[in-house]
Motif scaffolding. Structure first.
Motif, PDB file in Angstrom:
ATOM      1  N   ALA A  74       3.194 -10.876 -52.016  1.00  0.00           N
ATOM      2  CA  ALA A  74       2.791 -12.267 -52.225  1.00  0.00           C
ATOM      3  C   ALA A  74       1.853 -12.504 -53.304  1.00  0.00           C
ATOM      4  CB  ALA A  74       2.353 -12.906 -50.870  1.00  0.00           C
ATOM      5  N   LEU A  75       0.645 -11.979 -53.131  1.00  0.00           N
ATOM      6  CA  LEU A  75      -0.244 -12.235 -54.279  1.00  0.00           C
ATOM      7  C   LEU A  75       0.329 -11.673 -55.609  1.00  0.00           C
ATOM      8  CD1 LEU A  75      -3.811 -11.527 -52.476  1.00  0.00           C
ATOM      9  CD2 LEU A  75      -2.282 -13.829 -52.927  1.00  0.00           C
ATOM     10  N   MET A  76       0.887 -10.590 -55.309  1.00  0.00           N
ATOM     11  CA  MET A  76       1.501  -9.828 -56.712  1.00  0.00           C
ATOM     12  C   MET A  76       2.593 -10.743 -57.409  1.00  0.00           C
ATOM     13  SD  MET A  76      -0.455  -7.527 -57.931  1.00  0.00           S
ATOM     14  CE  MET A  76       0.678  -6.573 -58.981  1.00  0.00           C
ATOM     15  N   ALA A  77       3.281 -11.695 -56.503  1.00  0.00           N
ATOM     16  CA  ALA A  77       4.225 -12.552 -56.961  1.00  0.00           C
ATOM     17  C   ALA A  77       3.555 -13.635 -57.845  1.00  0.00           C
ATOM     18  CB  ALA A  77       5.113 -13.050 -55.794  1.00  0.00           C
ATOM     19  N   ILE A  78       2.337 -13.986 -57.530  1.00  0.00           N
ATOM     20  CA  ILE A  78       1.700 -14.734 -58.278  1.00  0.00           C
ATOM     21  C   ILE A  78       1.282 -14.160 -59.710  1.00  0.00           C
ATOM     22  CG2 ILE A  78      -0.463 -16.268 -58.650  1.00  0.00           C
ATOM     23  CD1 ILE A  78      -0.702 -16.506 -55.561  1.00  0.00           C
ATOM     24  N   PHE A  79       0.894 -12.960 -59.644  1.00  0.00           N
ATOM     25  CA  PHE A  79       0.603 -12.152 -60.870  1.00  0.00           C
ATOM     26  C   PHE A  79       1.928 -12.116 -61.662  1.00  0.00           C
ATOM     27  CE2 PHE A  79       1.286  -7.969 -62.889  1.00  0.00           C
ATOM     28  CZ  PHE A  79       0.178  -8.132 -63.743  1.00  0.00           C
ATOM     29  N   PHE A  80       2.978 -11.830 -61.260  1.00  0.00           N
ATOM     30  CA  PHE A  80       4.098 -11.776 -62.067  1.00  0.00           C
ATOM     31  C   PHE A  80       4.574 -13.129 -62.478  1.00  0.00           C
ATOM     32  CE2 PHE A  80       4.356  -7.402 -60.461  1.00  0.00           C
ATOM     33  CZ  PHE A  80       5.136  -6.887 -61.476  1.00  0.00           C
ATOM     34  N   PHE A  81       4.404 -14.324 -61.705  1.00  0.00           N
ATOM     35  CA  PHE A  81       4.439 -15.414 -62.216  1.00  0.00           C
ATOM     36  C   PHE A  81       3.707 -15.734 -63.212  1.00  0.00           C
ATOM     37  CE2 PHE A  81       3.086 -19.917 -62.138  1.00  0.00           C
ATOM     38  CZ  PHE A  81       4.198 -20.790 -62.191  1.00  0.00           C
ATOM     39  N   SER A  82       2.447 -15.547 -63.359  1.00  0.00           N
ATOM     40  CA  SER A  82       1.741 -15.782 -64.438  1.00  0.00           C
ATOM     41  C   SER A  82       2.005 -14.683 -65.745  1.00  0.00           C
ATOM     42  CB  SER A  82       0.316 -15.324 -64.376  1.00  0.00           C
ATOM     43  OG  SER A  82       0.096 -13.879 -64.315  1.00  0.00           O
ATOM     44  N   ILE A  83       2.656 -13.546 -65.502  1.00  0.00           N
ATOM     45  CA  ILE A  83       3.438 -12.871 -66.519  1.00  0.00           C
ATOM     46  C   ILE A  83       4.667 -13.777 -67.274  1.00  0.00           C
ATOM     47  CG2 ILE A  83       4.720 -10.749 -67.239  1.00  0.00           C
ATOM     48  CD1 ILE A  83       2.999  -9.190 -65.350  1.00  0.00           C
ATOM     49  N   GLN A 304       1.291 -24.649 -69.869  1.00  0.00           N
ATOM     50  CA  GLN A 304       0.012 -24.359 -70.392  1.00  0.00           C
ATOM     51  C   GLN A 304      -1.075 -24.762 -69.125  1.00  0.00           C
ATOM     52  OE1 GLN A 304       0.533 -26.921 -74.118  1.00  0.00           O
ATOM     53  NE2 GLN A 304      -1.127 -25.427 -74.663  1.00  0.00           N
ATOM     54  N   ASP A 305      -0.999 -25.613 -68.606  1.00  0.00           N
ATOM     55  CA  ASP A 305      -1.714 -25.949 -67.474  1.00  0.00           C
ATOM     56  C   ASP A 305      -1.958 -24.872 -66.377  1.00  0.00           C
ATOM     57  OD1 ASP A 305      -3.638 -27.391 -66.193  1.00  0.00           O
ATOM     58  OD2 ASP A 305      -2.368 -28.755 -65.176  1.00  0.00           O
ATOM     59  N   LEU A 306      -0.583 -24.535 -65.930  1.00  0.00           N
ATOM     60  CA  LEU A 306      -0.698 -23.316 -64.887  1.00  0.00           C
ATOM     61  C   LEU A 306      -1.256 -22.048 -65.531  1.00  0.00           C
ATOM     62  CD1 LEU A 306       2.725 -24.224 -63.399  1.00  0.00           C
ATOM     63  CD2 LEU A 306       0.773 -24.013 -62.156  1.00  0.00           C
ATOM     64  N   GLU A 307      -0.835 -21.713 -66.756  1.00  0.00           N
ATOM     65  CA  GLU A 307      -1.173 -20.569 -67.289  1.00  0.00           C
ATOM     66  C   GLU A 307      -2.762 -20.533 -67.289  1.00  0.00           C
ATOM     67  OE1 GLU A 307      -0.315 -17.315 -70.885  1.00  0.00           O
ATOM     68  OE2 GLU A 307       0.057 -19.821 -70.886  1.00  0.00           O
ATOM     69  N   ASP A 308      -3.428 -21.454 -67.599  1.00  0.00           N
ATOM     70  CA  ASP A 308      -5.056 -21.665 -67.701  1.00  0.00           C
ATOM     71  C   ASP A 308      -5.592 -21.751 -66.224  1.00  0.00           C
ATOM     72  OD1 ASP A 308      -5.041 -21.705 -70.580  1.00  0.00           O
ATOM     73  OD2 ASP A 308      -5.257 -24.045 -70.548  1.00  0.00           O
ATOM     74  N   THR A 309      -4.858 -22.366 -65.575  1.00  0.00           N
ATOM     75  CA  THR A 309      -5.531 -22.484 -64.152  1.00  0.00           C
ATOM     76  C   THR A 309      -5.384 -21.200 -63.283  1.00  0.00           C
ATOM     77  OG1 THR A 309      -4.749 -24.808 -63.989  1.00  0.00           O
ATOM     78  CG2 THR A 309      -5.165 -23.705 -61.974  1.00  0.00           C
ATOM     79  N   LEU A 310      -4.322 -20.448 -63.545  1.00  0.00           N
ATOM     80  CA  LEU A 310      -4.166 -19.103 -62.961  1.00  0.00           C
ATOM     81  C   LEU A 310      -5.028 -17.982 -63.466  1.00  0.00           C
ATOM     82  CD1 LEU A 310      -0.253 -19.135 -62.124  1.00  0.00           C
ATOM     83  CD2 LEU A 310      -2.319 -19.317 -60.621  1.00  0.00           C
ATOM     84  N   HIS A 311      -5.330 -17.989 -64.798  1.00  0.00           N
ATOM     85  CA  HIS A 311      -5.566 -16.898 -65.488  1.00  0.00           C
ATOM     86  C   HIS A 311      -7.147 -16.307 -64.616  1.00  0.00           C
ATOM     87  CE1 HIS A 311      -4.277 -14.991 -68.835  1.00  0.00           C
ATOM     88  NE2 HIS A 311      -3.841 -16.023 -69.508  1.00  0.00           N
ATOM     89  N   PRO A 312      -8.164 -17.106 -64.295  1.00  0.00           N
ATOM     90  CA  PRO A 312      -9.174 -16.744 -63.593  1.00  0.00           C
ATOM     91  C   PRO A 312      -8.922 -16.141 -62.252  1.00  0.00           C
ATOM     92  CG  PRO A 312      -9.394 -19.004 -63.945  1.00  0.00           C
ATOM     93  CD  PRO A 312      -8.601 -18.678 -64.464  1.00  0.00           C
ATOM     94  N   VAL A 313      -7.872 -16.809 -61.424  1.00  0.00           N
ATOM     95  CA  VAL A 313      -7.357 -16.470 -60.033  1.00  0.00           C
ATOM     96  C   VAL A 313      -6.953 -14.935 -60.112  1.00  0.00           C
ATOM     97  CG1 VAL A 313      -6.034 -17.077 -58.273  1.00  0.00           C
ATOM     98  CG2 VAL A 313      -6.969 -18.789 -59.475  1.00  0.00           C
TER      99      VAL A 313
END
Length: 449
Positions: A74-83, A304-313
């Motif tokens: 689940a959490l790594m799906a968010i990581f791959f989403f950011s990728i 861009q918004d999601l990428e910036d928001t997710l980077h710290p997470v």
């Protein structure tokens, strides 16, 4: 978008996250060999659920996920989403926009994926661990850029871009491997439903929907369908990312015009006494400021918004948590000599030697053939040193190792522990050696960018 600015920002984010990742890895290693090791390992086996009546969102084929499965699936799906977001940005406005511009890191990345896998397969020929052949093909972008950050501005920006783009292409390769080789018992029904959701996401993007909640909810549905379809759910994260609109609803020129009009027409209310000290705004003033706020939201694309928001997470929570959960290697029962045998040796050699040979000699060949130029302000020695850093596999290597052996019972657990040893030692030696070589070969003064 200024692509160079975006690249520098990504490098800074990943480098900062690399420090947290190192701490999480060390903590996992220490706790796994401490008196509280049993509590550490049992915690990851606890079931987790998000129950709505009889429906559990965190379930796979009717069984609740464990904490470890929640992190890895689940959490790594968010990581791959950011990728996926990063790949889309690179293709649209970054280093992957032009084939000529991206050719050097692409060819280097392909060589850096193929050679380690071939070395692994050669060392492991006739063994029972060939299923993990893809383990040494990855480059950990956070760790590798973290090493570069330790050398500050002595590192030319061209080498930073080369390593960043190479790691992104590596991620694409890893995603394809996961999708093709780590999927089983495919359920066509779930995939059919997922295709319908993807169509809605695509139509939403075409219609100019920029609500993050729209993509978050539907993306969660796609993740659940992939989880139960037989295709690894992290692939859902990548595919959903490709549906996120990269074009803002409001053009920059129109946004500037809107801001100027609103400021020019901002109501100047008359207050008694010192108006600057008033803590209350009039209704007209509030409406004016809300109009500016709304325009600001629309001028930033959802991508861009999601990428910036997710980077710290991603950098400060998900990846460190993944490392903390997966990097715990129990040393009792594992002799250091095992690093020179079996799967540990195959992974270690693949990362340390395979990645270097694949990246450097692929780069050497394409530059010598004059198909692409040498990166600006770089030398063969500095390019070789950066190629060594490509052997820092870690995050995606651990991820693929878990996919390879995590469900094979006691035999798989033993193989996984030895694979982790090879990953940690191969990444550690690659990082230290790469740093020493860069410190030796880079100019002593700061590089002017």
């Amino acid at each position: 978008m200024d692509s160079l600015y975006a690249i520098k920002k990504s490098i800074k984010n990943y480098a900062s996250g690399g420090n947290v990742l190192i701490v999480a890895t060390l903590l996992a290693f220490i706790i796994a060999n401490s008196p509280i090791a049993d509590m550490y390992f049992s915690w990851w086996a606890q079931p987790i659920s998000l129950q709505l009546g009889d429906f559990n969102l965190f379930s796979h084929n009717g069984h609740p996920m464990t904490v470890m499965e929640f992190i890895n699936d689940a959490l790594m799906a968010i990581f791959f989403f950011s990728i996926g977001l990063e790949i889309k940005r690179e293709v649209l406005v970054g280093e992957l926009t032009s084939i000529k511009q991206a050719l050097l890191p692409i060819v280097a990345a392909i060589g850096g994926m193929v050679i380690p896998v071939l070395l692994f397969m050669y060392i492991g020929r006739g063994s029972d661990f060939l299923r993990g052949s893809a383990i040494p093909m990855a480059t950990d972008i956070a760790f590798s850029l973290g090493v570069l950050a330790m050398l500050g501005k002595r590192v030319p920006i061209s080498l930073k871009i080369f390593l960043t783009t190479l790691a992104v292409v590596d991620d694409i390769g890893g995603i394809l491997v996961i999708a093709i080789f780590y999927s089983s018992h495919i359920s066509v029904t779930y995939l059919f439903y997922a295709a319908g959701i993807f169509l809605i996401l695509w139509l939403g993007g075409r219609a100019g929907i920029n609500s993050k909640m729209f993509y978050f909810i539907l993306g969660g549905v796609v993740w659940f369908l992939f989880l139960n379809s037989g295709i690894h759910p992290t692939i859902a994260g990548v595919l959903v990312a490709f549906c996120i609109p990269a074009k803002p609803v409001l053009a920059t020129t129109r946004f500037i015009s809107t801001i100027r009009d609103e400021i020019a027409n901002f109501p100047q209310e008359q207050f008694h006494g010192d108006s600057d000290s008033s803590i209350m705004l009039s209704k007209d003033q509030i409406n004016c400021l809300k109009s500016i706020e709304s325009a600001s939201d629309k001028v930033i694309s959802p991508l861009q918004d999601l990428e910036d928001t997710l980077h710290p997470v991603i950098n400060y929570l998900i990846i460190p948590l993944f490392a903390f959960a997966n990097a715990g290697i129990v040393l009792s029962g594992i002799e250091l000599s095992s690093l020179f045998t079996g799967i540990s040796l195959a992974v270690f050699v693949g990362l340390l030697f395979g990645k270097f040979v694949g990246i450097f000699f692929s780069s050497w060949l394409i530059i010598k053939l004059k198909i692409v130029p040498m990166p600006t302000h770089s030398t063969w020695k500095s390019l070789a040193a950066v190629s060594v850093l490509g052997g820092i596999g870690f995050t995606v290597s651990l991820f693929i190792a878990n996919l390879s052996f995590g469900n094979m019972g006691p035999e798989g657990i033993e193989l996984l522990e030895h694979a982790k040893l090879g990953i940690v030692m191969g990444s550690l030696v690659s990082g230290i050696l790469g740093y020493i070589l860069l410190n030796l070969f880079l100019p002593k003064q700061q590089e002017v960018e």
